[in-house]
Design a protein around this motif. Structure first.
Motif, mmCIF file in Angstrom:
data_model
loop_
_atom_site.group_PDB
_atom_site.id
_atom_site.type_symbol
_atom_site.label_atom_id
_atom_site.label_comp_id
_atom_site.label_asym_id
_atom_site.label_seq_id
_atom_site.Cartn_x
_atom_site.Cartn_y
_atom_site.Cartn_z
ATOM 1 N N TRP A 61 0.849 -1.196 0.000
ATOM 2 C CA TRP A 61 0.000 0.000 0.000
ATOM 3 C C TRP A 61 0.878 1.238 0.000
ATOM 4 N N ASP A 62 0.678 2.102 -0.977
ATOM 5 C CA ASP A 62 1.411 3.358 -1.057
ATOM 6 C C ASP A 62 0.571 4.445 -0.399
ATOM 7 N N VAL A 63 1.009 4.943 0.742
ATOM 8 C CA VAL A 63 0.293 5.989 1.476
ATOM 9 C C VAL A 63 1.172 7.237 1.574
ATOM 10 N N THR A 64 1.927 7.497 0.503
ATOM 11 C CA THR A 64 2.811 8.656 0.476
ATOM 12 C C THR A 64 2.422 9.585 -0.662
ATOM 13 N N ASP A 65 2.920 10.822 -0.575
ATOM 14 C CA ASP A 65 2.676 11.780 -1.643
ATOM 15 C C ASP A 65 3.753 11.636 -2.714
ATOM 16 N N ASP A 66 3.775 12.553 -3.662
ATOM 17 C CA ASP A 66 4.734 12.439 -4.760
ATOM 18 C C ASP A 66 6.180 12.676 -4.330
ATOM 19 N N LYS A 67 6.391 13.178 -3.115
ATOM 20 C CA LYS A 67 7.741 13.361 -2.586
ATOM 21 C C LYS A 67 8.098 12.271 -1.572
ATOM 22 N N ARG A 68 7.290 11.226 -1.533
ATOM 23 C CA ARG A 68 7.500 10.050 -0.680
ATOM 24 C C ARG A 68 7.338 10.367 0.804
ATOM 25 N N ARG A 69 6.563 11.411 1.129
ATOM 26 C CA ARG A 69 6.240 11.733 2.517
ATOM 27 C C ARG A 69 4.894 11.107 2.838
ATOM 28 N N PRO A 70 4.683 10.674 4.089
ATOM 29 C CA PRO A 70 3.365 10.134 4.450
ATOM 30 C C PRO A 70 2.283 11.182 4.197
ATOM 31 N N LEU A 71 1.150 10.737 3.720
ATOM 32 C CA LEU A 71 0.044 11.659 3.484
ATOM 33 C C LEU A 71 -0.316 12.394 4.767
ATOM 34 N N ARG A 72 -0.654 13.668 4.638
ATOM 35 C CA ARG A 72 -0.978 14.467 5.825
ATOM 36 C C ARG A 72 -2.180 13.911 6.579
ATOM 37 N N ILE A 73 -3.100 13.301 5.885
ATOM 38 C CA ILE A 73 -4.315 12.799 6.533
ATOM 39 C C ILE A 73 -4.208 11.317 6.910
ATOM 40 N N LEU A 74 -3.026 10.763 6.808
ATOM 41 C CA LEU A 74 -2.848 9.341 7.122
ATOM 42 C C LEU A 74 -3.291 9.002 8.536
ATOM 43 N N GLY A 75 -3.115 9.927 9.469
ATOM 44 C CA GLY A 75 -3.505 9.672 10.845
ATOM 45 C C GLY A 75 -4.978 9.353 11.021
ATOM 46 N N HIS A 76 -5.820 9.860 10.123
ATOM 47 C CA HIS A 76 -7.255 9.583 10.208
ATOM 48 C C HIS A 76 -7.602 8.189 9.697
ATOM 49 N N PHE A 77 -6.765 7.633 8.834
ATOM 50 C CA PHE A 77 -7.104 6.395 8.150
ATOM 51 C C PHE A 77 -6.197 5.216 8.472
ATOM 52 N N SER A 78 -5.076 5.449 9.145
ATOM 53 C CA SER A 78 -4.113 4.360 9.330
ATOM 54 C C SER A 78 -4.660 3.232 10.207
ATOM 55 N N HIS A 79 -5.311 3.554 11.317
ATOM 56 C CA HIS A 79 -5.799 2.492 12.197
ATOM 57 C C HIS A 79 -6.888 1.653 11.521
ATOM 58 N N PRO A 80 -7.902 2.280 10.893
ATOM 59 C CA PRO A 80 -8.873 1.443 10.176
ATOM 60 C C PRO A 80 -8.224 0.600 9.069
ATOM 61 N N LEU A 81 -7.234 1.174 8.389
ATOM 62 C CA LEU A 81 -6.564 0.418 7.330
ATOM 63 C C LEU A 81 -5.773 -0.743 7.906
ATOM 64 N N TRP A 82 -5.068 -0.538 9.024
ATOM 65 C CA TRP A 82 -4.335 -1.646 9.636
ATOM 66 C C TRP A 82 -5.270 -2.762 10.057
ATOM 67 N N LEU A 83 -6.401 -2.396 10.669
ATOM 68 C CA LEU A 83 -7.349 -3.425 11.101
ATOM 69 C C LEU A 83 -7.892 -4.203 9.912
ATOM 70 N N ALA A 84 -8.211 -3.505 8.832
ATOM 71 C CA ALA A 84 -8.731 -4.180 7.637
ATOM 72 C C ALA A 84 -7.642 -5.004 6.961
ATOM 73 N N LEU A 85 -6.459 -4.450 6.872
ATOM 74 C CA LEU A 85 -5.350 -5.139 6.209
ATOM 75 C C LEU A 85 -4.993 -6.439 6.913
ATOM 76 N N ARG A 86 -5.084 -6.439 8.216
ATOM 77 C CA ARG A 86 -4.735 -7.632 8.992
ATOM 78 C C ARG A 86 -5.930 -8.522 9.295
ATOM 79 N N GLY A 87 -7.094 -8.190 8.740
ATOM 80 C CA GLY A 87 -8.264 -9.038 8.870
ATOM 81 C C GLY A 87 -8.928 -8.998 10.237
ATOM 82 N N VAL A 88 -8.693 -7.958 11.017
ATOM 83 C CA VAL A 88 -9.273 -7.855 12.351
ATOM 84 C C VAL A 88 -10.692 -7.294 12.267
ATOM 85 N N ALA A 89 -10.870 -6.222 11.490
ATOM 86 C CA ALA A 89 -12.181 -5.573 11.342
ATOM 87 C C ALA A 89 -12.164 -4.730 10.076
ATOM 88 N N GLY A 90 -13.342 -4.411 9.597
ATOM 89 C CA GLY A 90 -13.447 -3.579 8.406
ATOM 90 C C GLY A 90 -13.173 -4.350 7.128
#
Length: 120
Positions: A61-90
């Protein structure tokens, strides 16, 4: 994107952030916070955004901008994405369908075999 979207408190002011998380991952950041960590959870969701972005990249999963920095809004979506990615929830968006065909039977694979046999 409004820079104010990146603030941790922005979800109260901009309900569309939670709606996007729910539409994309099936749960919001607040709902993700209510889910207990499963046994053996490594706490990836509380690491720095840079560490998380690197780990997301290892997971495909690429969650960086064109300068390879983490997206500014990643903090809002990282936990739900981790839970879904690892099959825990979502759910994961854009998950590929399982490949029902045997790649060895594709025409490209057949052409490669024919090429290898051709000893001209």
């Amino acid at each position: 994107m409004k820079p104010a979207f990146a603030d941790p408190e922005a979800r109260r002011e901009f309900p569309e952030i939670d709606q996007l998380a729910r539409d994309t991952f099936g749960l919001t950041a607040d709902e993700a916070a209510q889910i207990p960590d499963p046994e053996g959870w490594d706490g990836i969701d509380i690491k720095s955004m840079r560490d998380q972005a690197d780990q997301f990249e290892r997971e495909g999963w690429d969650v960086t901008d064109d300068k390879r920095r983490p997206l500014r809004i990643l903090g809002h979506f990282s936990h739900p994405l981790w839970l879904a990615l690892r099959g825990v929830a979502g759910t994961l968006p854009f998950a590929p369908e399982p490949d029902a065909t045997d790649p060895a039977l594709t025409s490209l694979a057949a052409e490669a075999k024919a090429f290898q046999r051709d000893k001209r």
